[in-house]
Design a protein around this motif. Structure first.
Motif, PDB file in Angstrom:
ATOM      1  N   GLU A 127     -71.370  39.122  68.487  1.00  0.00           N
ATOM      2  CA  GLU A 127     -71.318  37.717  68.915  1.00  0.00           C
ATOM      3  C   GLU A 127     -72.178  37.518  70.164  1.00  0.00           C
ATOM      4  O   GLU A 127     -72.689  36.430  70.398  1.00  0.00           O
ATOM      5  N   ARG A 131     -76.303  35.546  70.629  1.00  0.00           N
ATOM      6  CA  ARG A 131     -76.677  34.541  71.619  1.00  0.00           C
ATOM      7  C   ARG A 131     -77.980  34.861  72.345  1.00  0.00           C
ATOM      8  O   ARG A 131     -78.387  34.116  73.228  1.00  0.00           O
ATOM      9  N   GLU A 186     -75.869  26.987  73.517  1.00  0.00           N
ATOM     10  CA  GLU A 186     -74.449  27.295  73.312  1.00  0.00           C
ATOM     11  C   GLU A 186     -73.700  26.034  72.863  1.00  0.00           C
ATOM     12  O   GLU A 186     -72.909  26.069  71.926  1.00  0.00           O
ATOM     13  N   LYS A 187     -73.962  24.930  73.543  1.00  0.00           N
ATOM     14  CA  LYS A 187     -73.284  23.669  73.183  1.00  0.00           C
ATOM     15  C   LYS A 187     -73.690  23.192  71.791  1.00  0.00           C
ATOM     16  O   LYS A 187     -72.869  22.659  71.050  1.00  0.00           O
ATOM     17  N   ASP A 190     -71.746  25.288  69.471  1.00  0.00           N
ATOM     18  CA  ASP A 190     -70.341  24.841  69.465  1.00  0.00           C
ATOM     19  C   ASP A 190     -70.180  23.596  68.582  1.00  0.00           C
ATOM     20  O   ASP A 190     -69.252  23.498  67.786  1.00  0.00           O
ATOM     21  N   HIS A 191     -71.082  22.662  68.770  1.00  0.00           N
ATOM     22  CA  HIS A 191     -71.014  21.387  68.053  1.00  0.00           C
ATOM     23  C   HIS A 191     -71.068  21.630  66.538  1.00  0.00           C
ATOM     24  O   HIS A 191     -70.225  21.146  65.784  1.00  0.00           O
ATOM     25  N   GLU A 193     -70.582  24.497  64.937  1.00  0.00           N
ATOM     26  CA  GLU A 193     -69.474  25.321  64.465  1.00  0.00           C
ATOM     27  C   GLU A 193     -68.219  24.475  64.267  1.00  0.00           C
ATOM     28  O   GLU A 193     -67.522  24.578  63.260  1.00  0.00           O
ATOM     29  N   GLN A 194     -67.964  23.588  65.239  1.00  0.00           N
ATOM     30  CA  GLN A 194     -66.752  22.770  65.186  1.00  0.00           C
ATOM     31  C   GLN A 194     -66.785  21.803  64.007  1.00  0.00           C
ATOM     32  O   GLN A 194     -65.837  21.719  63.220  1.00  0.00           O
ATOM     33  N   GLU A 197     -66.685  23.559  60.672  1.00  0.00           N
ATOM     34  CA  GLU A 197     -65.311  24.033  60.444  1.00  0.00           C
ATOM     35  C   GLU A 197     -64.484  22.903  59.828  1.00  0.00           C
ATOM     36  O   GLU A 197     -63.831  23.069  58.791  1.00  0.00           O
ATOM     37  N   LYS A 212     -70.227  32.200  60.702  1.00  0.00           N
ATOM     38  CA  LYS A 212     -70.321  31.587  62.040  1.00  0.00           C
ATOM     39  C   LYS A 212     -71.359  32.303  62.896  1.00  0.00           C
ATOM     40  O   LYS A 212     -72.137  31.684  63.609  1.00  0.00           O
ATOM     41  N   ARG A 216     -74.741  30.784  64.504  1.00  0.00           N
ATOM     42  CA  ARG A 216     -74.947  30.920  65.949  1.00  0.00           C
ATOM     43  C   ARG A 216     -76.281  31.625  66.227  1.00  0.00           C
ATOM     44  O   ARG A 216     -77.073  31.217  67.071  1.00  0.00           O
TER      45      ARG A 216
END
Lengths: 246, 246
Positions: A127, A131, A186-187, A190-191, A193-194, A197, A212, A216
């Motif tokens: 993970e 990144r 990163e944001k 996140d956006h 991934e969320q 999901e 995921k 990423r």
């Protein structure tokens, strides 16, 4: 410029204080003094690190401490992770020499560069590697690879010293100045991934984690500008609005 | 030649067994296995050296032991001494890189090459340096030079590998064969453009054309693999399914 700009070296979850101190010495041998430390196992400050660092103790005093690797690299636009094993992630693999040439070039263009070192033994998590923009792999003897943390730091710092006398010309994409930094990527991750999901994209369950991570990894691997990131947020936001209109 | 010819690394009067073991590891990391040891302080064999060397123990078993540096290098035609301080001796001073380039050249011409490392702290005696053909000096931070024996061995061994190594590193991503081709990128662009059109993304009207071009340009600018393209199609398709479920 009053201050020469240098790459930041980030130690992720280092275990032994002695190794943190030895890493500081290795850096300072080649004039590098910007250290960041992510979640050191034995807390901070660390007496054994200080004892080992001796003449390079200033690096520890000034080291920035964070809880996660994502925080440690949030302001950087080029993140290079040292690891022996790319483990199936699609990611450029650079030698220390190539990596420090690239770092020098980006720093000369006004960017901030981080080099990531994983914990002793275990190394970086997938993970974390996901990144990074690229991997640094030291081409060691395939039947005997036993570099310790400080030796790995030493070789990369040595290459920084070797490279910074030289001017490297490499072709980068046009539009140069506003690359997205790691915090922005990163944001974005996140956006997506969320929302994905919520949309039920990560299916079947047992593949969700690797899906995921691949998603990423995609964002950090691509050379995205801030405008690209805004557009990719916009695409997703618009899909959600569309859904919500029904 | 059944055996590749390698430079010999000579440790002169090493003190701590641990450092001899660590030097063996440093050498073997870069495929070097010919060690000679001159008058080790604590005798020979040395248990602590063996314990530290672990996977590189063979180098210690095969190491040649001599009483003096002169004996250790008697069969060599190029002798390079590592030292921080030339101390007024008139002697060519080489960087590790230059030194290993020279070593590789001489070895290719059938010569035998030795690299000499002095004892911890004190370093080589002037009488020893006088027996070398040239000096290797690692260009460290002038205000902080703290390389230990194994680190010095490591950097020279690393340069040997850089000058002669067969390990090839690619600047491009691994798995280079499955980059998406222009037709696949075109279809990805069509897919996004069509769905984003339906979703009302290209708004206001007078900006629609330039927004479409920017989105199109993004896909073709990025180094996308076929797997990336499949994932990006999948992300969009899933958003549509999500919307349609209502």
């Amino acid at each position: 410029m009053t201050d020469p700009v240098l790459p930041v070296f980030v130690l992720v979850r280092p275990q032994m204080g002695e190794n943190i101190g030895a890493a500081a010495r290795a850096m300072w041998n080649f004039g590098l003094d910007r250290m960041r430390i992510v979640a050191p196992r034995d807390g901070w400050p660390n007496e054994k690190a200080v004892a080992m660092a001796s003449g390079a103790g200033r690096l520890l005093d000034e080291a920035q401490l964070t809880e996660t690797m994502a925080e440690a690299v949030a302001d950087c636009t080029l993140v290079l992770a040292t690891t022996a094993r790319p483990r199936g992630l699609t990611k450029p693999v650079l030698s220390p020499e190539q990596a420090m040439a690239l770092a020098a070039e980006r720093i000369a263009a006004g960017e901030k560069v981080a080099v990531i070192f994983g914990p002793e033994r275990a190394g970086l998590e997938n993970e974390e590697i996901a990144r990074a923009n690229a991997i640094i792999s030291v081409p060691v003897n395939p039947v005997f690879a036993s570099l310790n943390l400080a030796q790995c730091v030493l070789l990369v710092a040595y290459e920084w010293m070797r490279k910074t006398g030289e001017v490297v010309h490499e072709l980068r994409e046009p539009g140069g100045s506003d690359w997205a930094n790691a915090g922005e990527i990163e944001k974005l991750g996140d956006h997506y991934e969320q929302r994905m999901e919520e949309a039920g994209f990560f299916f079947p369950e047992h593949k969700a984690d690797s899906m995921k991570m691949n998603l990423r990894n995609l964002w950090s691997r691509l050379p995205l500008t801030q405008a690209d990131v805004r557009m990719l947020h916009g695409v997703l936001r618009q899909m959600v609005r569309w859904k919500e209109r029904g």
